[in-house]
Design a protein around this motif. Structure first.
Motif, PDB file in Angstrom:
ATOM      1  N   GLY A 105      42.419  19.731   7.303  1.00 58.22           N
ATOM      2  CA  GLY A 105      43.784  19.608   7.792  1.00 58.22           C
ATOM      3  C   GLY A 105      44.653  18.819   6.826  1.00 58.22           C
ATOM      4  N   ASN A 106      45.867  18.562   7.219  1.00 58.92           N
ATOM      5  CA  ASN A 106      46.787  17.773   6.414  1.00 58.92           C
ATOM      6  C   ASN A 106      47.866  17.217   7.339  1.00 58.92           C
ATOM      7  OD1 ASN A 106      48.002  16.565   4.211  1.00 58.92           O
ATOM      8  ND2 ASN A 106      48.059  18.440   3.000  1.00 58.92           N
ATOM      9  N   VAL A 107      48.513  16.166   6.917  1.00 59.13           N
ATOM     10  CA  VAL A 107      49.617  15.632   7.702  1.00 59.13           C
ATOM     11  C   VAL A 107      50.947  15.835   6.985  1.00 59.13           C
ATOM     12  CG1 VAL A 107      48.255  13.966   8.984  1.00 59.13           C
ATOM     13  CG2 VAL A 107      49.254  13.297   6.815  1.00 59.13           C
ATOM     14  N   LEU A 108      50.885  15.912   5.650  1.00 67.39           N
ATOM     15  CA  LEU A 108      52.096  16.077   4.852  1.00 67.39           C
ATOM     16  C   LEU A 108      51.718  16.712   3.527  1.00 67.39           C
ATOM     17  CD1 LEU A 108      55.155  15.225   4.964  1.00 67.39           C
ATOM     18  CD2 LEU A 108      54.493  13.232   3.621  1.00 67.39           C
ATOM     19  N   THR A 109      52.396  17.794   3.159  1.00 68.24           N
ATOM     20  CA  THR A 109      52.102  18.445   1.888  1.00 68.24           C
ATOM     21  C   THR A 109      52.796  17.699   0.748  1.00 68.24           C
ATOM     22  OG1 THR A 109      53.998  19.930   1.996  1.00 68.24           O
ATOM     23  CG2 THR A 109      51.946  20.698   3.021  1.00 68.24           C
ATOM     24  N   ASP A 110      52.463  18.058  -0.485  1.00 68.07           N
ATOM     25  CA  ASP A 110      53.072  17.413  -1.644  1.00 68.07           C
ATOM     26  C   ASP A 110      54.589  17.621  -1.688  1.00 68.07           C
ATOM     27  OD1 ASP A 110      50.632  16.449  -2.441  1.00 68.07           O
ATOM     28  OD2 ASP A 110      50.277  18.047  -3.906  1.00 68.07           O
ATOM     29  N   ASP A 111      55.059  18.714  -1.088  1.00 68.43           N
ATOM     30  CA  ASP A 111      56.510  18.941  -1.054  1.00 68.43           C
ATOM     31  C   ASP A 111      57.124  18.472   0.275  1.00 68.43           C
ATOM     32  OD1 ASP A 111      55.367  20.950   0.454  1.00 68.43           O
ATOM     33  OD2 ASP A 111      56.569  22.549  -0.419  1.00 68.43           O
ATOM     34  N   HIS A 112      56.426  17.563   0.946  1.00 63.14           N
ATOM     35  CA  HIS A 112      56.906  16.848   2.138  1.00 63.14           C
ATOM     36  C   HIS A 112      57.062  17.722   3.387  1.00 63.14           C
ATOM     37  CE1 HIS A 112      57.441  13.573  -0.621  1.00 63.14           C
ATOM     38  NE2 HIS A 112      58.201  14.323  -1.379  1.00 63.14           N
ATOM     39  N   GLU A 113      56.275  18.764   3.490  1.00 56.85           N
ATOM     40  CA  GLU A 113      56.280  19.578   4.701  1.00 56.85           C
ATOM     41  C   GLU A 113      55.302  18.953   5.708  1.00 56.85           C
ATOM     42  OE1 GLU A 113      55.200  24.109   6.171  1.00 56.85           O
ATOM     43  OE2 GLU A 113      55.345  23.694   4.037  1.00 56.85           O
TER      44      GLU A 113
END
Length: 127
Positions: A105-113
């Motif tokens: 999973g992820n909470v925030l992508t590198d481009d702030h999504e």
């Protein structure tokens, strides 16, 4: 914020050993490939385990994150004196993102999504 910082191109060769810093850490401080700041702290995750508990409960050293979670469940038990033994202890304010990422999973992508409502993120948090 990076737009407001000066470039470190001229200074990086003379003062910094940037080759020793992980590329993904440096990438967070670049703007259009231009280094604007240098990370000064990282938070590596370290796993400690009790060999005696592993031996007593028939647990082998985990090789994957899923194996790690299974080992933690197997290590959790009540001792003969009634004391609880916890197979996993984390600091939620620090370790939850690492756990979420380890489970895909992820909470925030590198481009702030923002990704906190993604199924894998929810599954990791529920786990």
């Amino acid at each position: 914020v990076l737009e407001k910082l000066v470039s470190l191109k001229e200074r990086q060769a003379q003062a910094l050993e940037l080759a020793k810093i992980f590329p993904s850490m440096l990438a967070a401080y670049q703007l259009d490939g231009d280094l604007r700041a240098v990370p000064i702290r990282s938070n590596p995750q370290i796993i400690h385990y009790n060999k005696q508990i592993f031996e007593e409960r028939g647990i082998t050293a985990p090789k994957t994150f899923e194996d790690f979670l299974a080992a933690a469940e197997k290590a959790s038990h009540k001792r003969a004196d009634g004391a609880s033994v916890y197979g996993l202890a984390i600091k939620p304010e620090e370790d939850i993102i690492t756990t979420v990422k380890a489970m895909g999973g992820n909470v925030l992508t590198d481009d702030h999504e923002v990704k906190v409502t993604e199924p894998k993120t929810i599954k990791a948090i529920e786990r």
